[in-house]
Structure formats: C-alpha cells, structure tokens
Design a protein around this motif. Structure first.
Motif, PDB file in Angstrom:
ATOM      1  N   VAL A  64       0.844  -1.199   0.000  1.00 29.85           N
ATOM      2  CA  VAL A  64       0.000   0.000   0.000  1.00 29.85           C
ATOM      3  C   VAL A  64       0.880   1.250   0.000  1.00 29.85           C
ATOM      4  CG1 VAL A  64      -1.649   1.347   1.355  1.00 29.85           C
ATOM      5  CG2 VAL A  64      -1.935  -1.131   1.141  1.00 29.85           C
ATOM      6  N   ASN A  65       1.893   1.253   0.847  1.00 27.03           N
ATOM      7  CA  ASN A  65       2.780   2.414   0.943  1.00 27.03           C
ATOM      8  C   ASN A  65       3.563   2.647  -0.343  1.00 27.03           C
ATOM      9  OD1 ASN A  65       1.969   2.830   3.574  1.00 27.03           O
ATOM     10  ND2 ASN A  65       3.635   1.618   4.450  1.00 27.03           N
ATOM     11  N   LEU A  66       3.805   1.577  -1.086  1.00 30.09           N
ATOM     12  CA  LEU A  66       4.568   1.682  -2.331  1.00 30.09           C
ATOM     13  C   LEU A  66       3.898   2.636  -3.318  1.00 30.09           C
ATOM     14  CD1 LEU A  66       6.946   0.498  -4.070  1.00 30.09           C
ATOM     15  CD2 LEU A  66       5.289  -1.162  -4.906  1.00 30.09           C
ATOM     16  N   LEU A  67       2.610   2.448  -3.564  1.00 27.52           N
ATOM     17  CA  LEU A  67       1.910   3.258  -4.550  1.00 27.52           C
ATOM     18  C   LEU A  67       1.436   4.588  -3.973  1.00 27.52           C
ATOM     19  CD1 LEU A  67      -0.129   0.522  -6.461  1.00 27.52           C
ATOM     20  CD2 LEU A  67       1.958   1.676  -7.159  1.00 27.52           C
ATOM     21  N   ILE A  68       0.981   4.575  -2.729  1.00 27.87           N
ATOM     22  CA  ILE A  68       0.542   5.829  -2.114  1.00 27.87           C
ATOM     23  C   ILE A  68       1.732   6.785  -1.958  1.00 27.87           C
ATOM     24  CG2 ILE A  68      -0.329   6.876   0.011  1.00 27.87           C
ATOM     25  CD1 ILE A  68      -2.208   4.588   0.323  1.00 27.87           C
ATOM     26  N   GLY A  69       2.904   6.237  -1.674  1.00 24.55           N
ATOM     27  CA  GLY A  69       4.090   7.065  -1.512  1.00 24.55           C
ATOM     28  C   GLY A  69       4.407   7.871  -2.752  1.00 24.55           C
ATOM     29  N   PHE A  70       4.184   7.277  -3.919  1.00 26.52           N
ATOM     30  CA  PHE A  70       4.439   8.016  -5.155  1.00 26.52           C
ATOM     31  C   PHE A  70       3.495   9.204  -5.285  1.00 26.52           C
ATOM     32  CE2 PHE A  70       3.657   8.890  -9.637  1.00 26.52           C
ATOM     33  CZ  PHE A  70       4.946   9.145 -10.070  1.00 26.52           C
ATOM     34  N   VAL A 111      -4.983   5.243 -12.380  1.00 22.49           N
ATOM     35  CA  VAL A 111      -3.871   4.347 -12.730  1.00 22.49           C
ATOM     36  C   VAL A 111      -3.504   3.452 -11.554  1.00 22.49           C
ATOM     37  CG1 VAL A 111      -1.424   4.264 -13.330  1.00 22.49           C
ATOM     38  CG2 VAL A 111      -2.940   5.874 -14.495  1.00 22.49           C
ATOM     39  N   MET A 112      -3.456   4.030 -10.357  1.00 23.09           N
ATOM     40  CA  MET A 112      -3.080   3.258  -9.177  1.00 23.09           C
ATOM     41  C   MET A 112      -4.123   2.204  -8.832  1.00 23.09           C
ATOM     42  SD  MET A 112      -1.490   6.336  -6.852  1.00 23.09           S
ATOM     43  CE  MET A 112      -1.409   5.347  -5.374  1.00 23.09           C
ATOM     44  N   THR A 113      -5.390   2.510  -9.043  1.00 21.81           N
ATOM     45  CA  THR A 113      -6.456   1.537  -8.787  1.00 21.81           C
ATOM     46  C   THR A 113      -6.286   0.317  -9.685  1.00 21.81           C
ATOM     47  OG1 THR A 113      -8.022   3.240  -8.103  1.00 21.81           O
ATOM     48  CG2 THR A 113      -8.943   1.144  -8.831  1.00 21.81           C
ATOM     49  N   ILE A 114      -6.124   0.563 -10.984  1.00 24.50           N
ATOM     50  CA  ILE A 114      -5.986  -0.540 -11.944  1.00 24.50           C
ATOM     51  C   ILE A 114      -4.724  -1.349 -11.663  1.00 24.50           C
ATOM     52  CG2 ILE A 114      -5.673  -1.102 -14.387  1.00 24.50           C
ATOM     53  CD1 ILE A 114      -7.323   1.435 -15.025  1.00 24.50           C
ATOM     54  N   ALA A 115      -3.599  -0.636 -11.459  1.00 25.31           N
ATOM     55  CA  ALA A 115      -2.330  -1.327 -11.210  1.00 25.31           C
ATOM     56  C   ALA A 115      -2.380  -2.132  -9.915  1.00 25.31           C
ATOM     57  CB  ALA A 115      -1.190  -0.303 -11.150  1.00 25.31           C
ATOM     58  N   ALA A 137      -4.204 -11.951   2.198  1.00 24.42           N
ATOM     59  CA  ALA A 137      -3.479 -10.730   1.832  1.00 24.42           C
ATOM     60  C   ALA A 137      -3.905 -10.235   0.458  1.00 24.42           C
ATOM     61  CB  ALA A 137      -1.973 -10.978   1.866  1.00 24.42           C
ATOM     62  N   VAL A 138      -4.070 -11.147  -0.494  1.00 26.63           N
ATOM     63  CA  VAL A 138      -4.527 -10.777  -1.840  1.00 26.63           C
ATOM     64  C   VAL A 138      -5.913 -10.159  -1.776  1.00 26.63           C
ATOM     65  CG1 VAL A 138      -5.243 -11.670  -4.088  1.00 26.63           C
ATOM     66  CG2 VAL A 138      -3.099 -12.453  -3.061  1.00 26.63           C
ATOM     67  N   THR A 139      -6.806 -10.806  -1.045  1.00 31.43           N
ATOM     68  CA  THR A 139      -8.177 -10.301  -0.941  1.00 31.43           C
ATOM     69  C   THR A 139      -8.217  -8.909  -0.327  1.00 31.43           C
ATOM     70  OG1 THR A 139      -9.053 -12.546  -0.703  1.00 31.43           O
ATOM     71  CG2 THR A 139     -10.455 -10.752   0.056  1.00 31.43           C
ATOM     72  N   TYR A 140      -7.497  -8.734   0.776  1.00 29.87           N
ATOM     73  CA  TYR A 140      -7.485  -7.437   1.456  1.00 29.87           C
ATOM     74  C   TYR A 140      -6.958  -6.338   0.534  1.00 29.87           C
ATOM     75  CZ  TYR A 140      -6.393  -3.788   4.855  1.00 29.87           C
ATOM     76  OH  TYR A 140      -6.327  -2.602   5.523  1.00 29.87           O
ATOM     77  N   PHE A 145      -7.418  -1.546  -2.854  1.00 36.06           N
ATOM     78  CA  PHE A 145      -7.053  -0.785  -4.046  1.00 36.06           C
ATOM     79  C   PHE A 145      -8.267  -0.385  -4.874  1.00 36.06           C
ATOM     80  CE2 PHE A 145      -2.599  -2.376  -3.665  1.00 36.06           C
ATOM     81  CZ  PHE A 145      -2.000  -1.124  -3.697  1.00 36.06           C
ATOM     82  N   GLY A 146      -9.372  -1.099  -4.686  1.00 37.52           N
ATOM     83  CA  GLY A 146     -10.589  -0.714  -5.390  1.00 37.52           C
ATOM     84  C   GLY A 146     -11.048   0.687  -5.036  1.00 37.52           C
ATOM     85  N   GLY A 147     -10.647   1.186  -3.858  1.00 40.17           N
ATOM     86  CA  GLY A 147     -11.044   2.529  -3.445  1.00 40.17           C
ATOM     87  C   GLY A 147      -9.877   3.473  -3.254  1.00 40.17           C
TER      88      GLY A 147
END
Length: 452
Positions: A64-70, A111-115, A137-140, A145-147
């Motif tokens: 989560v931090n990986l994409l939000i950090g960008f 873009v982040m949602t889809i990725a 972990a995958v489900t969570y 990421f859907g939101g």
C-alpha cells in the motif's frame, strides 16, 4: 488587487515557532487519524479474525505504501509550487496550480487503482508471502485498491490546503472519516462477519467520505484556492513544474517502499508469529513517525511561502526551530513507548508470543527516532526550496541502497532477527549525517534579488 487569505496561515510574518506549531498540530492530528484506518483494521482483525489475518494485513502495508508514496511525492511537488505562488501573492498562479493538481490526482488515482488490483498477486508472491496468509493478503489488498482513488484525491486536495496554510479544514474531514472507519469496521467484521473483506471495505468507504467532504469545501470556498469543476485540467508549464519538483520525491518514496518490501520479505522468512509482531509494531511506528512528517510538511510550507516572499532569513531560522521540535518530540515518545511496550503491543493481539516479539522489535526503533527526525525535517525544509532531487538522493542512499546492502550482507552471515532490525537505526544515522552535510555545505538556498 487585494488577495483574500482568510482561513489561511500566513507564514511570512510573526513568530516562527508559533507559526510552525499551530500549523503542524492539525497536520499531526490529521495524520494520526489517517493512520487509524489501517490500525483499526489491524486491532479488529487481530482480535476478531486471528493472527494469520493480522499477518496478512501487515504484509499488505508495504505494498500500500509503495503506490501511495508516489502520489504523496507528487503532491509535495504541487504543495511547493502552490506555496511559492501563495507567498508571492500570485492569485492566477495559485488558481492554475490548484486545478492542475486536482487533474493530476484523478489521473494518478485511476492508474493506481488498476495497477493495484491487477498486480497484487504478483507482488505478494515476489515478497515471499507465506501460503497460510497469501489468500487473505490478496483479498485485502485488491478490495483496498478498489477505493484507492479516493485516498489519492483526498491527499492531493489536502496538500493544496496545507500549501496555503489551511491545515485545520482537512483535520475535520479526517475526524469524520476515522470515526466512520471504526463504526464500519465493527459493523462489517464483528457484526456482519465479513472477515478481511469487511475491514478493507470499511477503509474504502471512509476514504470516499473524506474525498467528498474536501472536494465540496474546495468548490464552495471563496478563497483564492477555490476549485471549479469546469477548470480542472493540466495548465501549460505547471504540470511540468509540479512533476519536476514532485517526481523526485515520488520516486524516492517508491524506492524506499521497495526497500521496505525487501525488509518485509525478509521478515516473512521468520514465520507468521514474527510477521504479526512486526505488523503490530509498524502500526505504532506509523503513529510515532507521522507527527515528525507533519512538522516536516509544516517546514516545507513555511519555506515555500517565505521563498516566494523573498524572506530567506526566516527559512534559516525555520530549519533550526523545526528540527529542534522534532528531536524533543521523538526523544519523549521513545521513552514513553519503551516504558509501556507490552501494553502497547497487547492492544493488537492477545497472543503472548506475538506480544513478546513486538516488544523485542520496539527496542531497535524507540531509542533512535531522533535521528529520523533530523533526516525528515531538515529534508522538508530543503524540499520547500524546490531541491527535491538532492533530498531524493539522500533518502535513496540511506533508506534504500544502504538497507539492501545491509540485509544482503547481514543475512548472508547469520539469519538473525536482531541483525535485520538493526537496519533501521543505522540507516537513519547515515541519512541524518548526509542531510546535515548537504544542509551545511549544499547550495540549496535560492538567490533572490532585493526588492526596491
């Protein structure tokens, strides 16, 4: 032309420490409430679903931090641009920068949602997530990421308010979102028995609420940062300027998050108990770190506004004052956390082995937070001058390359948890030394001609 600036904090005049403190306090409270999103998930998941589910949420945090950090990095670029326009009293510049920022947040969020949804299984496999927690972990992550688009838009919009000194308004909306997150967590997980899906869905809905409220405020305000839906677009050179300043910070956050993924992958190799103990303490680490990041953000806004106004002497004083505030805070909280370590970790789980592991991990963090405060807050000051490329290199060297080298070297010698945890304080020390050297010797302060 008279520019209206009611409901904002003008940092180009008045007491420096008071301006920093009163601006930073709402940021601190807001960031703490935002941290409640995943923390409440962890507490409820750990107590009502189980330690494996808690480990799954913990394994998800670094992703989560990986994409939000960008995105946060890009918003930092927008904040610097807007704060400098604001300090210079450039109404048209503020207007265009605000609408460009919102357009960027919408595009980045999609873009982040889809990725995030598509790449989650691949990333978790690459991290070596154990089979017993992989599915959860995958489900969570996929539901989360859907939101994520709502979180991205909110954070970018909050960055707009912070840049003009209005840090109180976003706090109100985060309070609403945090309270709704707690209520929805209890409803979905405890009452409706929706499991880990319910925890992620509660976070999504809470993020949606904060997004709606902040956009509504920006569209209804009469201030110079008013948002008009029809004007949301990328304006000429401003997108390039925002990206030029923001991308280094975004890349920095991504690279650091990747190093944290490597750390998490190594933690995973110690089994579910260590994963759960590490996940529990990382939530506490987030609470302790966010006030430091808030002071850093305050220093960035202060620097941007004063550089826009040509008041460089106040920037130098801000650097010393803000670092001192961060060091005092981290020393005090480090002592308190160590004093009540078992009780703090016990909030997340009643499993004795997990608690013991979490307390053990705390000893590698709490005594050394002051070094991280120096790194983060001094970097925030320099970032406000637009020197994000330089701070990026400091962070990548200390919190990424050094950590990777340490892990590969230490783990090849001995597969030991204490050697792994030592990577945190030693990397903070390296970063603090590098940023102090650049702050002292580097040419980061702009040359502004004297005004007649």
């Amino acid at each position: 032309m008279i520019v209206r600036m009611k409901k904002t904090t003008i940092m180009t005049e008045g007491s420096i420490w008071k301006k920093l403190l009163f601006f930073a306090v709402p940021l601190i409270l807001g960031n703490l409430f935002q941290q409640l999103y995943n923390t409440v998930d962890s507490i409820i998941v750990g107590n009502y679903i189980g330690s494996e589910a808690l480990a799954a949420v913990g394994a998800s945090s670094s992703v989560v931090n990986l994409l939000i950090g960008f995105c946060i990095g890009a918003s930092a670029g927008a904040g610097v641009v807007i704060s400098q326009f604001f300090g210079a009293r450039d109404k048209e510049g503020v207007r265009k920068a605000v609408h460009t920022t919102v357009a960027l947040s919408i595009a980045a969020g999609i873009v982040m949602t889809i990725a995030g949804v598509l790449l989650t299984p691949l990333i978790l496999r690459a991290m070596g997530t154990p089979a017993e927690v992989f599915s959860q972990a995958v489900t969570y992550l996929q539901v989360f990421f859907g939101g994520i688009v709502f979180s991205v838009i909110y954070n970018m919009a909050a960055g707009i308010l912070n840049a003009v000194g209005n840090s109180k308004r976003s706090l109100v909306y985060l309070l609403i979102a945090a309270c709704s997150n707690i209520v929805l967590d209890l409803l979905f997980v405890v009452v409706l028995k929706m499991g880990i899906i319910g925890a992620a869905l509660a976070t999504d809905i809470s993020q949606l609420l904060s997004c709606i409220f902040i956009l509504r405020f920006l569209m209804r305000t009469d201030e110079i940062y008013k948002l008009r839906f029809r004007e949301i677009r990328f304006y000429d050179h401003l997108l390039g300027k925002i990206l030029r300043i923001g991308l280094p910070t975004g890349v920095q956050n991504i690279v650091i998050s990747l190093s944290n993924v490597i750390v998490q992958s190594t933690v995973n190799s110690f089994g579910a108990v260590v994963m759960a103990g590490f996940a529990a303490y990382i939530k506490i680490d987030g609470f302790n770190l966010l006030p430091v990041l808030s002071i850093s953000m305050a220093a960035t806004t202060f620097t941007g506004q004063n550089i826009g106004a040509g008041k460089l002497d106040r920037v130098k004083k801000c650097m010393i004052t803000s670092v001192a505030m961060g060091v005092v805070y981290t020393v005090a909280t480090g002592i308190l956390l160590l004093a009540f370590a078992p009780q703090v970790i016990g909030v997340f789980t009643k499993n004795r082995e997990v608690v013991e592991c979490g307390v053990y991990i705390m000893r590698f963090f709490c005594p050394f937070y002051w070094m991280l405060a120096v790194l983060q807050i001094l970097s925030g000051t320099i970032r406000g001058a637009g020197k994000t490329m330089e701070t990026m290199f400091v962070f990548i060297i200390s919190l990424c390359l050094y950590r990777i080298a340490w892990i590969w070297g230490a783990m090849s010698v001995k597969h030991s948890l204490d050697l792994l945890m030592m990577v945190y304080p030693t990397s903070w020390l390296v970063g603090a030394i590098l940023i102090l050297l650049y702050g002292w010797k580097g040419k980061w302060m702009p040359k502004i001609p004297k005004r007649d």
